[in-house]
Design an enzyme around this catalytic site. Sequence first.
Site, PDB file in Angstrom:
ATOM      1  N   ALA A  46     100.075  66.346  68.522  1.00 10.60           N
ATOM      2  CA  ALA A  46      99.736  65.385  68.689  1.00 10.60           C
ATOM      3  C   ALA A  46      99.752  64.135  68.085  1.00 10.60           C
ATOM      4  CB  ALA A  46      98.209  66.435  67.366  1.00 10.60           C
ATOM      5  N   ARG A  87      98.612  64.907  78.965  1.00 11.34           N
ATOM      6  CA  ARG A  87      98.228  66.719  77.613  1.00 11.34           C
ATOM      7  C   ARG A  87      96.995  66.193  77.386  1.00 11.34           C
ATOM      8  NH1 ARG A  87     102.987  68.841  73.978  1.00 11.34           N
ATOM      9  NH2 ARG A  87     101.797  70.866  74.354  1.00 11.34           N
ATOM     10  N   ASP A 234      96.055  70.267  67.032  1.00 10.86           N
ATOM     11  CA  ASP A 234      95.876  69.263  67.808  1.00 10.86           C
ATOM     12  C   ASP A 234      94.807  68.697  68.593  1.00 10.86           C
ATOM     13  OD1 ASP A 234      98.482  70.853  68.634  1.00 10.86           O
ATOM     14  OD2 ASP A 234      98.602  69.022  69.417  1.00 10.86           O
TER      15      ASP A 234
END
Length: 344
Positions: A46, A87, A234
């Site tokens: 992340a 993403r 994340d």
Amino acid sequence: MRTVFWENNELKMIDQRILPARFEVVSYRGHKEVARAITDMVVRGAPAIGAAAAFGLALAGYESAATSTEGLIADLQASAATLKASRPTAVNLAWAVDRLMGVACSVDGSPDEVRGVILDEAQKLADEDVEINKRMAEHGAALINDGDTIIHHCNTGALATVDWGTALGVIRTAHEQGKKIHVLVDETRPRLQGARLTAWELEQYGIPYEIISDNMSGYFLKAGKAQKVFFGADRVAANGDVANKIGTYMLSLAAHDNGIPAYAVVPTSTIDLSLAHGGLIPIEERDTDEVLGIQFHGEPIAPKNAKARNPAFDVTPNRLLSGIVTENGVVYPPFEINLRSVVK
Ligand code: MRU
């Protein structure tokens, strides 16, 4: 060396698709290539993808031919959307891009001044990431006892950040403090970030470890052979539900059932107070080739026409967590109240 860095007007990143077989650094001069590199997981983790996207936006500034500040901002907005779409689950990506866009829009100056300010802000964000990780590591290391065996999931080390790491950064700091630690490294199917990347990092740091397949962790926890579980995240929802690499939920369930403390280690940029609970976190579903495309002893692991599923993350409910370690201290339940006090 940092995982993500700016050098000679280019973004450079360690190629995480090919470690530990080869160590290679790849260079980027365009934001679309950076977005593709995030999707393809040249860079992953992340905080690392947040920093990559920040430098990607700086590249977009130099790619734009706009001669007015308004024109440049419009181009940047389009590039920001491309980077943010690369993403979906890690909130650090949108957080980093939004932070840079906020700074870009606040500049009262020429297009070249805006371009310079964006690059400076991306560099600042990357430098801050290292400093934040080291602060988190100090807080988290206090939770580790001399002699602990720790189960760790995915890769949360220097490779998942700009440098040092989140959960693995905690382990690294405890090791540097002289604590004797053993790490059971979840291999982390399907992309094997544990076996490939975490094991590679632990070798660099001289920390003893053994790789276990993900489905072995319950065995070790039940047998009393691990004292702590550490992982990253994340995205953390406002109530403390944590989205992290697929398998974290099962690991946390097994830890909870056996009374073993499980900690998520996250910078506050991973906490998304706009989402009330983890069910609202978007979960990325990736190509099933990641599940089916590996081999066992040189042979395919499944029939030729096998179908598969590949959700890349799962959500661990807050009740399974003992604490959430941040750069501003360790947060304990009730998370819905206490998380707010660490987010500045
Ligand atoms: O799919 P990945 O490898 O990007 O997933 C990474 C993780 O799940 C990490 O645990 C997470 O980013 C936190 S570690 C900095």
